[in-house]
Design a protein around this motif. Structure first.
Motif, PDB file in Angstrom:
ATOM      1  N   VAL A 143       0.829  -1.203   0.000  1.00  0.00           N
ATOM      2  CA  VAL A 143       0.000   0.000   0.000  1.00  0.00           C
ATOM      3  C   VAL A 143       0.865   1.255   0.000  1.00  0.00           C
ATOM      4  CG1 VAL A 143      -1.681   1.325   1.361  1.00  0.00           C
ATOM      5  CG2 VAL A 143      -1.955  -1.154   1.113  1.00  0.00           C
ATOM      6  N   ARG A 144       0.675   2.061  -1.021  1.00  0.00           N
ATOM      7  CA  ARG A 144       1.312   3.384  -1.113  1.00  0.00           C
ATOM      8  C   ARG A 144       0.685   4.115  -2.299  1.00  0.00           C
ATOM      9  NH1 ARG A 144       4.966  -0.353  -2.705  1.00  0.00           N
ATOM     10  NH2 ARG A 144       5.734  -0.262  -4.851  1.00  0.00           N
ATOM     11  N   VAL A 242      -6.345   0.017   7.105  1.00  0.00           N
ATOM     12  CA  VAL A 242      -5.134   0.758   6.750  1.00  0.00           C
ATOM     13  C   VAL A 242      -5.478   2.114   6.138  1.00  0.00           C
ATOM     14  CG1 VAL A 242      -3.757  -1.331   6.418  1.00  0.00           C
ATOM     15  CG2 VAL A 242      -4.939  -0.340   4.470  1.00  0.00           C
ATOM     16  N   VAL A 244      -3.853   5.045   3.528  1.00  0.00           N
ATOM     17  CA  VAL A 244      -2.818   5.390   2.547  1.00  0.00           C
ATOM     18  C   VAL A 244      -2.249   6.748   2.938  1.00  0.00           C
ATOM     19  CG1 VAL A 244      -2.252   5.705   0.114  1.00  0.00           C
ATOM     20  CG2 VAL A 244      -4.115   4.160   0.755  1.00  0.00           C
ATOM     21  N   TYR A 249       1.891   3.545   4.012  1.00  0.00           N
ATOM     22  CA  TYR A 249       0.673   3.132   4.705  1.00  0.00           C
ATOM     23  C   TYR A 249       0.834   3.315   6.203  1.00  0.00           C
ATOM     24  CZ  TYR A 249       3.265  -1.065   6.082  1.00  0.00           C
ATOM     25  OH  TYR A 249       4.205  -1.913   6.617  1.00  0.00           O
TER      26      TYR A 249
END
Length: 267
Positions: A143-144, A242, A244, A249
């Motif tokens: 995640v990014r 989560v 971003v 993350y």
């Protein structure tokens, strides 16, 4: 409803709700042992939420086509994939159980789940739970900003299948914020470079359901909720919410009792 992007105030609210959801699981952990019923786990969770000043998001929850959900959390035992309703059957040594908690605090939703081994579990059950935990983290670490949800799903699927397990397709993660379920859907399988592009301020769950046998699932009984594996094989699930961030993350559902990330995270 499209994707909602959280500002600093929203992120702060999501952090609080996420931590409190995780703290319910911390509170339950010492109680989950042979002999306890899932209904008692549910009762303890409701007490904990009352002390926190949170509300259960699941109690009375009724999406279109479903009966109202009757409990403060979900307890999915052994071959139950998800949405298991607490009951009076005692847990026995060797069982595995997913406890899925969603709380509401000041209008914000926090959603997380953990697997618990009841007493001494089999090597196969331990391995399934461990690999599923790692699979979730393989997704989280992708995640990014700029990454697509297909990349996240592919990372989970590739790892789980490389270990000889299968990924349930019918249920997925979801956006979350001031609503329990928002856009986007977060699939735990997929093709790199497909689906929505991640941007700062997005908040969603990653919650892979991994089966020891085939990926096929079916409804169990007539309660309108419980989903089981078709081949009666064990199923495991872990879940974090989560955020971003600008550079990657942040896991919002962490608390003092959260299991540590696998060694490959930040390794």
């Amino acid at each position: 409803m499209g994707i909602t992007y959280k500002d600093e105030q929203g992120i702060a609210g999501m952090r609080t709700a996420g931590r409190l959801a995780s703290e319910v699981l911390d509170f339950l952990t010492p109680h989950i042992k042979p002999g306890i019923t899932t209904r008692e786990i549910d009762r303890l969770a409701a007490e904990c939420m009352k002390k926190q000043g949170t509300l259960s998001a699941t109690l009375g929850y009724q999406p279109s086509g479903y009966p109202p959900y009757p409990a403060s959390l979900c307890t999915s035992v052994n071959n139950v994939v998800c949405h298991g309703i607490p009951n009076d059957k005692p847990l026995k040594k060797g069982d595995i159980v997913n406890v899925d908690v969603t709380v509401i605090k000041d209008g914000w939703y926090g959603d997380t789940s953990r697997m618990f081994l009841v007493g001494e579990a089999s090597i196969a059950a331990k391995r399934l739970c461990g690999i599923t935990y790692e699979a979730m983290w393989h997704g989280i670490t992708h995640v990014r900003p700029g990454v697509r949800l297909g990349d996240v799903g592919f990372a989970i699927q590739k790892f789980a299948e490389s270990q000889g397990f299968s990924v349930v397709r019918e249920f997925c993660g979801h956006g979350i914020g001031r609503n329990f379920h928002e856009e986007p859907q977060v699939l735990h399988y997929g093709k790199p470079g497909t689906l929505e592009e991640l941007q700062p301020g997005m908040t969603f769950t990653i919650e892979p359901m991994i089966n020891a046998g085939r990926r096929d699932v079916k409804e169990f009984g007539n309660d309108g909720w419980t989903i089981v594996t078709k081949d009666h094989s064990l199923s495991a699930q872990w879940e974090h919410t989560v955020l971003v961030t600008e550079t990657g993350y942040e896991v919002l559902t962490l608390s003092a009792g959260s299991p540590p990330p696998p060694a490959f995270v930040n390794g």
